[in-house]
Scaffold this motif. Structure first.
Motif, short mmCIF file in Angstrom:
data_model
loop_
_atom_site.label_atom_id
_atom_site.label_comp_id
_atom_site.label_asym_id
_atom_site.label_seq_id
_atom_site.Cartn_x
_atom_site.Cartn_y
_atom_site.Cartn_z
N VAL A 69 0.86 -1.18 0.00
CA VAL A 69 0.00 0.00 0.00
C VAL A 69 0.90 1.24 0.00
O VAL A 69 1.59 1.51 0.97
N SER A 70 0.94 1.95 -1.12
CA SER A 70 1.72 3.19 -1.18
C SER A 70 0.85 4.31 -0.64
O SER A 70 -0.37 4.24 -0.66
N LEU A 71 1.50 5.36 -0.18
CA LEU A 71 0.74 6.51 0.32
C LEU A 71 0.20 7.32 -0.85
O LEU A 71 0.89 7.52 -1.85
N GLU A 72 -1.06 7.76 -0.71
CA GLU A 72 -1.67 8.59 -1.74
C GLU A 72 -0.78 9.81 -2.00
O GLU A 72 -0.43 10.12 -3.14
N TRP A 73 -0.41 10.50 -0.95
CA TRP A 73 0.57 11.58 -1.00
C TRP A 73 1.53 11.34 0.15
O TRP A 73 1.08 11.09 1.26
N PRO A 74 2.83 11.46 -0.08
CA PRO A 74 3.74 11.32 1.05
C PRO A 74 3.67 12.58 1.91
O PRO A 74 3.21 13.61 1.43
N PRO A 75 4.09 12.51 3.16
CA PRO A 75 4.09 13.73 3.96
C PRO A 75 5.24 14.64 3.50
O PRO A 75 6.18 14.18 2.88
N GLY A 76 5.15 15.90 3.80
CA GLY A 76 6.21 16.83 3.44
C GLY A 76 5.71 18.24 3.58
O GLY A 76 4.52 18.50 3.43
N VAL A 77 6.63 19.14 3.86
CA VAL A 77 6.24 20.52 4.10
C VAL A 77 5.63 21.14 2.84
O VAL A 77 4.71 21.94 2.91
N LEU A 78 6.18 20.77 1.68
CA LEU A 78 5.73 21.41 0.43
C LEU A 78 4.55 20.70 -0.21
O LEU A 78 4.00 21.17 -1.21
N VAL A 79 4.15 19.56 0.38
CA VAL A 79 3.10 18.75 -0.25
C VAL A 79 1.77 19.50 -0.43
O VAL A 79 1.18 19.44 -1.51
N GLU B 181 6.24 22.21 -14.40
CA GLU B 181 6.83 23.56 -14.33
C GLU B 181 6.51 24.21 -12.98
O GLU B 181 7.40 24.75 -12.31
N ARG B 182 5.22 24.15 -12.60
CA ARG B 182 4.83 24.81 -11.35
C ARG B 182 5.41 24.10 -10.14
O ARG B 182 5.77 24.73 -9.14
N ALA B 183 5.51 22.75 -10.22
CA ALA B 183 6.08 22.00 -9.09
C ALA B 183 7.56 22.35 -8.94
O ALA B 183 8.06 22.50 -7.82
N ALA B 184 8.26 22.51 -10.09
CA ALA B 184 9.68 22.84 -10.03
C ALA B 184 9.89 24.17 -9.31
O ALA B 184 10.83 24.35 -8.54
N GLU B 185 8.96 25.10 -9.55
CA GLU B 185 9.05 26.41 -8.89
C GLU B 185 8.94 26.25 -7.36
O GLU B 185 9.66 26.88 -6.61
N VAL B 186 7.99 25.37 -6.94
CA VAL B 186 7.79 25.16 -5.51
C VAL B 186 8.98 24.44 -4.89
O VAL B 186 9.45 24.79 -3.81
N LEU B 187 9.48 23.42 -5.63
CA LEU B 187 10.56 22.62 -5.08
C LEU B 187 11.92 23.30 -5.25
O LEU B 187 12.92 22.83 -4.73
N GLY B 188 11.93 24.39 -6.02
CA GLY B 188 13.16 25.14 -6.22
C GLY B 188 14.18 24.43 -7.08
O GLY B 188 15.38 24.61 -6.93
#
Lengths: 423, 311
Positions: free
Chosen positions: A375-385, A415-422
């Motif tokens: 069972v994989s997590l739907e979304w992993p935890p993380g500050v930027l999630v 593109e937008r995720a790259a901006e968030v993740l830097g």
């Protein structure tokens, strides 16, 4: 008049004092556990836990600390930071586990697990998620819901088609859905049904592989968007645009009886059993494991979990650990499964307890689906999630309403995720 | 109770005066306290929060952030790609379309129903009804009307258009769906204000114009419109502010989509604060919204003198 008021007030004082007097009278060690909906919608499994644990450990008493469900994370967080002496905290979302570990509120369970040689294999990998913040085990998985494939048995019987099985690939599932589609207008039978959520359409990309939706690369979603668009164009499933505009709930869609298959979370099992008993629908249903990608183990699914952690302010840590071991382990799992709640612990005995609920589908496929290979997590935890979730969900609506092409939408996600993740 | 102090000797007078003042304040106090606690404090808290980072939980989690929150929302600012740019653009477009259309329709309804039309009060009720109806029910109905095979599309198809989508699922039409619902909802309410305005116009003006041989159009242009400018001014201020604060219809009809096509400033604030739990950044956006509304309102008052007539 004054006398009556005084009398009423003193009576009220007496009544208010009563519970503490009773508590003092009972000579038991108390473990305080913070949870939500203890006496409300989740009363059934709280009762089952208390009864089961206290029967097994007669000298320990469980005392629930009932917090408001909507505010749970905030309230529990303030209690932990204020040094409240509640021993055990249920963790509603993994991000809270991460948050509370970082703030040093929780006790690592690694030593206790090692000392007692406590077996973690029953958690089917979910225990790894509890190592999220600093690599040490800061909680034990308690409950878990993962996705399964529901189907309308009557429709398959009528069409003379074999029921879906737990070892299908997504392509085989799509072919089966096409085969089950028939009719026009009010006689229309849809082969499958995609609810409007991101998770219902593309979260399959995380099943059984080392990929998460927080990685910042959304190319793996392309296959599932293409599959969905193809099925939609062929009239195998209802159109996203119509579902969204009408706000049709997946359960209401399934109750109509014209949908052959429905991928959805295991929380729906209890609802379907109850609604069938209530007469909301009258066809036979069952479920099986969700399909899998080529090259991935069958019966891989994704889902979410709640966990239980030991507070560093616990006054009764030894008994609290006894409680944690019991409630998250096989015995506790059987207790809550028997009242229709899906525990995180996976075993044959737990599955048997879960399927013993009256009205549970009787076929072996359903029982088997309760034992996912991973069972994989739907979304992993993380500050930027949370930020990534907003982005992916927004672009998802663009792709699904066909206002962006799949490639454009995924490019925008990246593109937008790259901006968030830097990156 | 309050007494008339004018007839009393000076010393006694000031004492009584003070008493009267206190009584007046005590009457004001409940209302003022309510305003202070329920409105003013949260506003000040928001201002403060916009300079802090706070992810909820205990107050100790608050950290001074200076202008970081503002830097975060203005980072890579563009009207095509950044959240602030897109939501600002969407909100302004929505306002620019909704305000004039609301004025136009509410005035038109008022003109129609001000006359002694048969069953005028029934029609007034019908037009006013959207304003008091439950917004959830209203949006659900509009969603059905504007669906792919809904009534609106069927009608448009029958007169030669080719409508192939639900309005709320198209990047261009979704915004217009929201605008239509807003105009439909507000027009009835402001119609009532316009009817009040129309009934305040002295009949002699029209009589004099009739004697002078003015046409109906001339009377409307030269009497009705100028005499209604205070109402129009009020309506434009109120609808502008309401439009900048739009949130409920967006959540209920388009959910900010498709993509970000109908994401408004308040939806952006909501997402930042309650999905991403970034109260600081959300408050910074709220400050931007406040500034925009303030500037627009001040501008409206500035140009007021040029076109509003108070008789």
């Amino acid at each position: 008049m004054k006398k009556i008021v005084a009398l009423v007030l003193s009576m009220m004082l007496l009544v208010a004092l009563l519970p503490s007097v009773v508590a003092v009278a009972a000579d038991k060690r108390v473990v305080k556990v913070a949870s939500w909906d203890v006496y409300g919608s989740a009363a059934n499994y709280h009762e089952a836990i208390k009864a089961g644990f206290e029967a097994a450990n007669p000298d320990i008493e469980i005392e629930w600390v009932d917090l408001a469900s909507q505010e749970y994370a905030t309230l529990a967080g303030s209690m932990l930071s204020a040094g409240d002496q509640t021993d055990v905290f249920i963790i509603k979302e993994i991000k809270d586990l991460q948050n509370w570990t970082e703030q040093g509120f929780l006790v690592s369970l690694d030593d206790m697990v090692a000392t007692d040689a406590y077996d973690l294999t029953g958690f089917a990998g979910m225990d790894e998620v509890c190592r999220v913040a600093d690599g040490s085990l800061n909680a034990l998985p308690f409950r878990s819901d993962f996705w399964v494939l529901y189907y309308n048995k009557d429709l398959f019987d009528k069409a003379g088609v074999a029921y879906p099985t737990g070892d299908m690939t997504w392509d085989e599932y799509a072919d089966l859905a096409r085969q089950m589609t028939s009719g026009e207008g009010i006689d229309k039978i849809y082969g499958t049904h995609y609810h409007t959520w991101l998770s219902a359409v593309v979260n399959w990309a995380v099943c059984g592989v080392d990929y998460t939706l927080a990685d910042g690369n959304y190319d793996p979603l392309k296959y599932f968007y293409e599959l969905n668009h193809a099925l939609e164009d062929e009239g195998v499933c209802m159109e996203y645009g119509e579902l969204k505009a009408a706000g049709l709930h997946y359960s209401a869609a399934f109750y109509q009886g014209n949908i052959a298959m429905l991928p959805m979370g295991s929380w729906l099992i209890g609802t379907l059993i109850k609604e069938k008993a209530n007469g909301t629908f009258d066809f036979d249903f069952s479920f099986t494991s969700v399909p899998h990608m080529d090259g991935v183990a069958a019966k891989s699914s994704f889902g979410n979990m709640t966990a239980m952690a030991l507070s560093k302010n616990a006054t009764n840590a030894a008994d609290a650990w006894t409680f944690l071991k019991w409630v998250c382990g096989e015995e506790g799992a059987k207790a809550i499964a028997a009242v229709g709640t899906r525990p995180a612990y996976v075993s044959d005995a737990v599955a048997a307890a879960f399927s013993s609920v009256a009205g549970f589908p009787s076929d072996e496929g359903a029982l088997d689906a309760l034992l996912p290979s991973s069972v994989s997590l739907e979304w992993p935890p993380g500050v930027l999630v949370p930020q990534l979730q907003t982005i992916v969900n927004e672009e998802h609506t663009g792709i699904m309403s066909r206002e962006s092409t799949i490639d454009e939408g995924i490019a925008m996600m990246n593109e937008r995720a790259a901006e968030v993740l830097g990156n | 109770m309050a007494q008339d102090t004018r007839m009393l000797p000076l010393k006694k007078r000031s004492k009584l005066h003070r008493k009267n003042t206190l009584i007046a304040y005590s009457f004001l106090a409940p209302n003022f306290l309510g305003f202070l606690i329920i409105t003013m404090l949260p506003i000040l808290f928001t201002v403060g929060l916009s300079f802090l980072t706070w992810n909820g939980g205990v107050l100790e989690n608050m950290k001074w952030a200076g202008l970081d929150n503002f830097a975060a929302i203005f980072k890579n600012f563009s009207f095509q790609k950044s959240d602030l740019g897109i939501t600002l653009k969407n909100t302004v477009f929505y306002t620019l379309a909704t305000v004039p259309l609301t004025i136009l329709f509410s005035l038109a309804f008022a003109l129609l129903l001000n006359k002694a039309v048969k069953a005028a009060s029934v029609f007034r009720f019908i037009f006013f009804f959207p304003y008091v109806a439950s917004i959830v029910a209203v949006c659900t109905c509009w969603n059905y009307l504007l669906m792919k095979y809904g009534v609106v599309n069927s009608f448009l198809n029958s007169i030669g258009f080719t409508m192939t989508k639900s309005w709320t699922q198209s990047k261009t039409l979704a915004m217009w769906a929201l605008i239509i619902v807003a105009v439909w909802r507000y027009a009835g309410y402001y119609m009532v204000l316009y009817i009040a305005g129309l009934q305040n116009i002295p009949g002699e003006l029209y009589e004099a114009a009739t004697v002078d041989g003015a046409s109906a159009w001339q009377k409307f242009r030269k009497i009705t419109l100028p005499m209604l400018t205070p109402t129009t001014f009020f309506v434009s201020i109120m609808t502008t502010i309401a439009c900048f604060k739009v949130f409920d219809t967006v959540i209920l009809m388009t959910d900010s989509g498709p993509g970000r096509a109908t994401k408004m400033l308040v939806n952006y604030i909501f997402d930042l604060s309650f999905n991403q739990i970034k109260y600081g950044v959300a408050s910074a956006v709220a400050m931007i919204l406040f500034a925009v509304v303030l500037i627009v309102t001040v501008l409206q008052f500035r140009v007021e003198k040029k076109w509003v007539n108070y008789f």
